[in-house]
Design a protein around this motif. Structure first.
Motif, PDB file in Angstrom:
ATOM      1  N   ILE A   1       0.883  -1.171   0.000  1.00 32.50           N
ATOM      2  CA  ILE A   1       0.000   0.000   0.000  1.00 32.50           C
ATOM      3  C   ILE A   1       0.918   1.217   0.000  1.00 32.50           C
ATOM      4  N   ARG A   2       0.831   2.019  -1.062  1.00 28.39           N
ATOM      5  CA  ARG A   2       1.710   3.199  -1.135  1.00 28.39           C
ATOM      6  C   ARG A   2       0.907   4.468  -0.883  1.00 28.39           C
ATOM      7  N   PHE A   3       1.571   5.434  -0.272  1.00 22.80           N
ATOM      8  CA  PHE A   3       0.899   6.694   0.070  1.00 22.80           C
ATOM      9  C   PHE A   3       1.505   7.823  -0.743  1.00 22.80           C
TER      10      PHE A   3
ATOM     11  N   LEU B   1      -7.421   2.866   8.168  1.00 22.57           N
ATOM     12  CA  LEU B   1      -6.627   2.291   7.081  1.00 22.57           C
ATOM     13  C   LEU B   1      -7.388   1.153   6.399  1.00 22.57           C
TER      14      LEU B   1
ATOM     15  N   ILE C   1      -3.936   6.631  -1.562  1.00 20.94           N
ATOM     16  CA  ILE C   1      -3.210   5.353  -1.553  1.00 20.94           C
ATOM     17  C   ILE C   1      -3.295   4.637  -2.903  1.00 20.94           C
ATOM     18  N   THR C   2      -2.246   3.876  -3.173  1.00 24.20           N
ATOM     19  CA  THR C   2      -2.209   3.039  -4.374  1.00 24.20           C
ATOM     20  C   THR C   2      -1.934   1.616  -3.918  1.00 24.20           C
TER      21      THR C   2
ATOM     22  N   LYS D   1     -10.727   1.092  -1.755  1.00 26.50           N
ATOM     23  CA  LYS D   1      -9.881   0.996  -2.944  1.00 26.50           C
ATOM     24  C   LYS D   1     -10.100  -0.338  -3.666  1.00 26.50           C
TER      25      LYS D   1
ATOM     26  N   GLU E   1       5.134   3.651   2.403  1.00 21.46           N
ATOM     27  CA  GLU E   1       4.650   2.369   1.908  1.00 21.46           C
ATOM     28  C   GLU E   1       4.466   1.381   3.054  1.00 21.46           C
TER      29      GLU E   1
END
Ligand SMILES: Nc1ncnc2c1ncn2[C@@H]1O[C@H](COP(=O)(O)OP(=O)(O)OP(=O)(O)O)[C@@H](O)[C@H]1O
Ligand SMILES: [Mg+2]
Length: 251
Positions: A7-9, A53, A87-88, A60, A32
């Protein structure tokens, strides 16, 4: 192997960093979160950001909180950017099936399945949940039915305090279910929990939301393990401190 690898921010997209949800200390500045195991736990004090989170990841993934609930209501009201927007998720392979379970909306979910049963052939609706309405099963029974019957697709399961429904014995049974699903290579779990029993699952990674930013922690170093062990070993000393006001329990 986990399907959801990280999970990237992207904090550049965050507006109003001093306001919720961007001000959560455990997440602030985090680049991350790596997910290297089939089972990841999120631990930390009440209010440390675990549900926030999980909700963002669920959104997502395109999972609604089952049967509706807080996030559905909030999302229609609030136009502010949320954690979901920054987030990605990195997948290999991308998995579309799964489940987001919030302890507090389990009741709504049971009602939702009842509605489906009324609209179509009842057995079609109830089959994945043990053949009968979840309302006709106790909280714990319904919960285990859900796991034993529904969780057989390849999927990612996001669970918020699943222990709320389960006796200690059923928590152990639940560890068996997790193990079976994880070993079959079909399931990945991200679980927010306060349960020292669930947290003991071997080969899991535990992220500690009491750190800024959060990091991994060994099971034996968590408050959950430590306090429970101390308490069970010598509860008299705890009561002496608690009831005589000698110890401030950070409340
Ligand atoms: N919609 C909201 N608006 C503003 N603040 C919020 C909102 N939802 C949660 N918070 C705050 O964000 C923080 C993190 O809440 P969250 O529900 O993620 O905690 P948690 O780690 O899941 O706690 P618990 O263990 O009690 O479930 C808390 O301080 C909470 O009060
Ligand atoms: Mg929570």
């Amino acid at each position: 192997m986990p399907f959801l690898k990280s999970i990237r921010f992207d904090w550049k997209k965050a507006k109003g960093r001093d306001a919720f949800p961007f001000n959560i200390p455990a997440l602030r500045g985090l680049k991350e979160i790596e997910l290297s195991c089939d089972v990841t736990f999120l631990v930390g004090e009440n209010g440390s950001g675990k549900s926030t989170l999980l909700e963002a990841v669920a959104a997502k993934c395109g999972f609604t909180s089952m049967g509706g609930g807080r996030s559905t209501l909030l999302n229609t009201d609030i136009q502010e950017p949320t954690l979901e927007d920054i987030i990605t998720l990195s997948w290999l392979p991308k998995v579309k099936t799964g489940f987001f379970l919030r302890a507090e909306t389990f009741f709504d979910f049971a009602s939702y399945i009842d509605r489906l049963a009324k609209e179509g052939p009842p057995m079609d609706a109830y089959r994945p949940y043990g053949g009968k309405s979840l309302h006709q099963q106790s909280h714990g029974e319904a919960f285990l039915s859900l796991f034993l019957n529904r969780f057989n697709d390849k999927g990612i399961y996001l669970l918020d305090e699943p222990e709320a429904a389960l006796s200690p014995q059923r928590q152990l049974a639940f560890l068996g279910v997790i193990n079976q699903l994880a070993a079959s290579g079909k399931a990945q779990f991200i679980i927010a929990t306060h349960s020292p029993i669930l947290l003991a699952y071997p080969e899991a990674v535990i992220y500690n939301f009491d750190e800024t930013p959060m990091g991994t922690i060994e099971y034996e170093n968590t408050d959950h393990f430590f306090i429970t062990r101390q308490f069970l070993n010598d509860r008299e000393s705890f009561f002496k401190e608690l009831f005589n006001g000698e110890e401030n329990w950070r409340l």
